[in-house]
Design a protein around this motif. Structure first.
Motif, mmCIF file in Angstrom:
data_model
loop_
_atom_site.group_PDB
_atom_site.id
_atom_site.type_symbol
_atom_site.label_atom_id
_atom_site.label_comp_id
_atom_site.label_asym_id
_atom_site.label_seq_id
_atom_site.Cartn_x
_atom_site.Cartn_y
_atom_site.Cartn_z
ATOM 1 N N TYR A 132 0.838 -1.198 0.000
ATOM 2 C CA TYR A 132 0.000 0.000 0.000
ATOM 3 C C TYR A 132 0.877 1.253 0.000
ATOM 4 C CZ TYR A 132 -3.086 3.693 1.589
ATOM 5 O OH TYR A 132 -3.765 4.876 1.677
ATOM 6 N N TYR A 133 1.880 1.257 0.853
ATOM 7 C CA TYR A 133 2.765 2.418 0.960
ATOM 8 C C TYR A 133 3.437 2.725 -0.373
ATOM 9 C CZ TYR A 133 6.752 5.281 2.334
ATOM 10 O OH TYR A 133 7.691 6.273 2.414
ATOM 11 N N PHE A 134 3.998 1.716 -1.002
ATOM 12 C CA PHE A 134 4.689 1.937 -2.272
ATOM 13 C C PHE A 134 3.732 2.454 -3.349
ATOM 14 C CE2 PHE A 134 7.808 -1.561 -0.878
ATOM 15 C CZ PHE A 134 8.700 -0.628 -0.378
ATOM 16 N N LYS A 135 2.518 1.911 -3.371
ATOM 17 C CA LYS A 135 1.568 2.238 -4.437
ATOM 18 C C LYS A 135 0.865 3.571 -4.206
ATOM 19 C CE LYS A 135 -2.556 0.409 -6.795
ATOM 20 N NZ LYS A 135 -2.028 0.400 -8.159
ATOM 21 N N TYR A 136 0.335 3.762 -2.988
ATOM 22 C CA TYR A 136 -0.570 4.890 -2.770
ATOM 23 C C TYR A 136 0.082 6.100 -2.113
ATOM 24 C CZ TYR A 136 -4.332 1.721 -4.000
ATOM 25 O OH TYR A 136 -5.150 0.852 -4.693
ATOM 26 N N ILE A 137 1.218 5.926 -1.464
ATOM 27 C CA ILE A 137 1.879 7.064 -0.826
ATOM 28 C C ILE A 137 3.133 7.472 -1.604
ATOM 29 C CG2 ILE A 137 3.065 7.856 1.255
ATOM 30 C CD1 ILE A 137 1.036 6.368 2.895
ATOM 31 N N GLU A 138 3.997 6.505 -1.880
ATOM 32 C CA GLU A 138 5.175 6.824 -2.676
ATOM 33 C C GLU A 138 4.843 6.974 -4.161
ATOM 34 O OE1 GLU A 138 8.553 7.514 -1.867
ATOM 35 O OE2 GLU A 138 7.431 7.889 -0.023
ATOM 36 N N GLY A 139 3.771 6.311 -4.586
ATOM 37 C CA GLY A 139 3.390 6.404 -5.997
ATOM 38 C C GLY A 139 4.383 5.739 -6.938
ATOM 39 N N LEU A 140 5.023 4.666 -6.472
ATOM 40 C CA LEU A 140 6.000 3.979 -7.325
ATOM 41 C C LEU A 140 5.283 3.304 -8.499
ATOM 42 C CD1 LEU A 140 8.369 2.239 -4.728
ATOM 43 C CD2 LEU A 140 8.588 4.490 -5.809
ATOM 44 N N PRO A 141 5.837 3.390 -9.694
ATOM 45 C CA PRO A 141 5.216 2.721 -10.845
ATOM 46 C C PRO A 141 5.318 1.202 -10.709
ATOM 47 C CG PRO A 141 7.374 3.584 -11.450
ATOM 48 C CD PRO A 141 7.080 4.108 -10.067
ATOM 49 N N GLU A 142 4.334 0.504 -11.219
ATOM 50 C CA GLU A 142 4.367 -0.957 -11.222
ATOM 51 C C GLU A 142 5.114 -1.414 -12.471
ATOM 52 O OE1 GLU A 142 0.452 -2.525 -10.865
ATOM 53 O OE2 GLU A 142 0.101 -1.630 -8.900
ATOM 54 N N HIS A 188 1.845 3.021 9.945
ATOM 55 C CA HIS A 188 2.168 1.620 10.218
ATOM 56 C C HIS A 188 2.272 0.856 8.897
ATOM 57 C CE1 HIS A 188 1.768 2.440 14.366
ATOM 58 N NE2 HIS A 188 0.442 2.451 14.411
ATOM 59 N N PHE A 189 3.481 0.745 8.378
ATOM 60 C CA PHE A 189 3.725 0.048 7.117
ATOM 61 C C PHE A 189 4.866 -0.944 7.321
ATOM 62 C CE2 PHE A 189 2.492 4.465 6.070
ATOM 63 C CZ PHE A 189 1.241 4.208 5.520
ATOM 64 N N PHE A 190 4.663 -2.169 6.877
ATOM 65 C CA PHE A 190 5.674 -3.210 7.061
ATOM 66 C C PHE A 190 5.398 -4.328 6.057
ATOM 67 C CE2 PHE A 190 2.253 -3.389 10.146
ATOM 68 C CZ PHE A 190 1.670 -4.616 9.866
ATOM 69 N N PRO A 191 6.403 -5.118 5.708
ATOM 70 C CA PRO A 191 6.203 -6.211 4.740
ATOM 71 C C PRO A 191 5.372 -7.349 5.322
ATOM 72 C CG PRO A 191 8.454 -6.227 5.580
ATOM 73 C CD PRO A 191 7.812 -4.982 6.119
ATOM 74 N N CYS A 200 3.766 -12.624 -2.971
ATOM 75 C CA CYS A 200 5.057 -11.980 -3.250
ATOM 76 C C CYS A 200 5.578 -12.269 -4.650
ATOM 77 C CB CYS A 200 6.088 -12.397 -2.210
ATOM 78 S SG CYS A 200 5.780 -11.686 -0.573
ATOM 79 N N GLY A 201 5.275 -13.446 -5.162
ATOM 80 C CA GLY A 201 5.808 -13.819 -6.466
ATOM 81 C C GLY A 201 5.352 -12.917 -7.586
ATOM 82 N N SER A 202 4.135 -12.370 -7.493
ATOM 83 C CA SER A 202 3.608 -11.506 -8.548
ATOM 84 C C SER A 202 3.572 -10.039 -8.153
ATOM 85 C CB SER A 202 2.187 -11.953 -8.919
ATOM 86 O OG SER A 202 1.327 -11.885 -7.786
ATOM 87 N N CYS A 203 4.153 -9.705 -7.002
ATOM 88 C CA CYS A 203 4.124 -8.324 -6.538
ATOM 89 C C CYS A 203 5.065 -7.460 -7.381
ATOM 90 C CB CYS A 203 4.531 -8.244 -5.059
ATOM 91 S SG CYS A 203 4.508 -6.557 -4.423
ATOM 92 N N PRO A 204 4.592 -6.300 -7.847
ATOM 93 C CA PRO A 204 5.451 -5.436 -8.674
ATOM 94 C C PRO A 204 6.472 -4.650 -7.860
ATOM 95 C CG PRO A 204 3.321 -4.408 -8.354
ATOM 96 C CD PRO A 204 3.222 -5.775 -7.731
ATOM 97 N N TYR A 205 6.417 -4.775 -6.532
ATOM 98 C CA TYR A 205 7.309 -3.991 -5.678
ATOM 99 C C TYR A 205 8.312 -4.873 -4.933
ATOM 100 C CZ TYR A 205 3.658 -0.551 -6.545
ATOM 101 O OH TYR A 205 2.748 0.279 -7.148
ATOM 102 N N ARG A 206 8.682 -5.978 -5.534
ATOM 103 C CA ARG A 206 9.605 -6.882 -4.850
ATOM 104 C C ARG A 206 10.960 -6.230 -4.604
ATOM 105 N NH1 ARG A 206 9.591 -12.725 -7.588
ATOM 106 N NH2 ARG A 206 10.676 -13.213 -5.637
ATOM 107 N N ALA A 207 11.465 -5.492 -5.589
ATOM 108 C CA ALA A 207 12.776 -4.858 -5.435
ATOM 109 C C ALA A 207 12.779 -3.809 -4.329
ATOM 110 C CB ALA A 207 13.234 -4.257 -6.762
ATOM 111 N N PRO A 208 11.870 -2.826 -4.340
ATOM 112 C CA PRO A 208 11.879 -1.862 -3.228
ATOM 113 C C PRO A 208 11.560 -2.496 -1.884
ATOM 114 C CG PRO A 208 9.979 -1.502 -4.669
ATOM 115 C CD PRO A 208 10.886 -2.450 -5.379
ATOM 116 N N CYS A 209 10.783 -3.572 -1.881
ATOM 117 C CA CYS A 209 10.493 -4.265 -0.634
ATOM 118 C C CYS A 209 11.768 -4.866 -0.048
ATOM 119 C CB CYS A 209 9.450 -5.353 -0.868
ATOM 120 S SG CYS A 209 8.997 -6.282 0.622
ATOM 121 N N ARG A 210 12.597 -5.453 -0.894
ATOM 122 C CA ARG A 210 13.842 -6.051 -0.412
ATOM 123 C C ARG A 210 14.810 -4.992 0.102
ATOM 124 N NH1 ARG A 210 14.098 -10.099 -5.601
ATOM 125 N NH2 ARG A 210 12.930 -11.838 -4.685
#
Length: 282
Positions: free
Chosen positions: A38-48, A252-255, A262-272
């Protein structure tokens, strides 16, 4: 009046936290599944950078349904299968320009073509293609305040129809298998919230909720799955939205590691790369 609404505390707070003065059910659900996504998508606005073929397939099928019902609403005849397939591939190409489409194992474009043909054929042959009553809304946006301190809920309703005594709210889904009554009721939180916004459209009429589910199987099945309107369940759902929003406000944001998601998540790299010591509030 409009200025007062735009400056209401709940909208101002929504704008401050997420850059939007509203919340959506998909955003709330994303947080429930993985707050860091949620954080990556809706707050940071990272592209998928990637998107799963199943998600693209579902969105493209929805584009076909939208085209079909728009034609009916305009008084035209039902679009042919070739016309619907053209709408499908148009939506598919648009999504492919935004992100790389990742196919499942043993899947390719030909398999997608065959599946789309089966699903759309099943839809056209079913009662879902000719809903009861008059079509009054397609991909209709509804918006309203449901809870104090929480931004407006913005809903996009797939299909709104009206009969002499009822307003019918229908949401279309594609699924791997047929839904049971329990599955429809479990997924009904979304429609319960939408019903709170839709009831103002037809005062005095009975409100009916349903999912229209089409299976992505060798022989697709298209059927309606009603959702009951339960006051206690609605209260529970509203409380869920309220608590999720409070968690978002508090940062409150955490993995949430999952062998499935996780396998199909577009934010695997920033999550790691994410570190628990990173500041998460703006």
């Amino acid at each position: 009046m409009i200025t007062a609404l735009m400056e209401s505390p709940r909208r101002v707070e929504g704008q401050r936290v997420t850059g939007r003065d509203y919340v959506s059910w998909s955003a709330i659900n994303t947080y429930r599944q993985c707050s860091l996504r949620y954080y990556f998508k809706y707050i940071e606005g990272l592209p998928e950078e990637t998107v799963s073929s199943s998600l693209v397939f579902g969105a493209a099928i929805h584009a076909c349904f939208e085209h079909h019902f728009n034609e009916l609403m305009a008084g035209s005849s039902s679009p042919g299968l070739d016309d619907l397939l053209e709408a499908f591939w148009g939506a598919w190409r648009d999504r492919n320009e935004e992100a790389e489409i990742v196919f499942a194992k043993n899947e390719d474009l030909e398999a997608v073509r065959k599946l789309a043909l089966r699903v759309l054929s099943a839809f056209k042959q079913s009662d879902l293609a000719n809903p009861l009553g008059t079509i009054i809304g397609i991909e209709e946006e509804l918006r309203g305040a449901l809870l104090p301190g929480v931004p407006d809920l913005l809903a996009r309703v797939d299909l709104l129809t009206e009969t002499s005594d009822s307003l019918i709210v229908t949401d279309f889904k594609t699924a791997k298998s047929r839904w049971s009554t329990h599955q429809a009721e479990d997924a009904g939180e979304q429609l319960l919230l939408y019903s709170e916004l839709a009831k103002e459209l037809a005062p005095g009429k009975r409100l009916r909720l349903a999912f229209a589910v089409i299976t992505k199987t060798t022989k697709p099945v298209a059927e309606r799955c009603p959702v009951s309107i339960d006051a206690d369940r609605l209260t529970r759902t509203r409380r869920i939205v309220e608590r999720v929003w409070k968690a978002i406000e508090a940062g409150h944001f955490f993995p949430s590691p999952s062998p499935i998601a996780c396998g199909s998540c577009p934010y695997r790299a920033p999550c790691r790369r994410w570190s628990a010591i990173e500041p998460m509030n703006r």
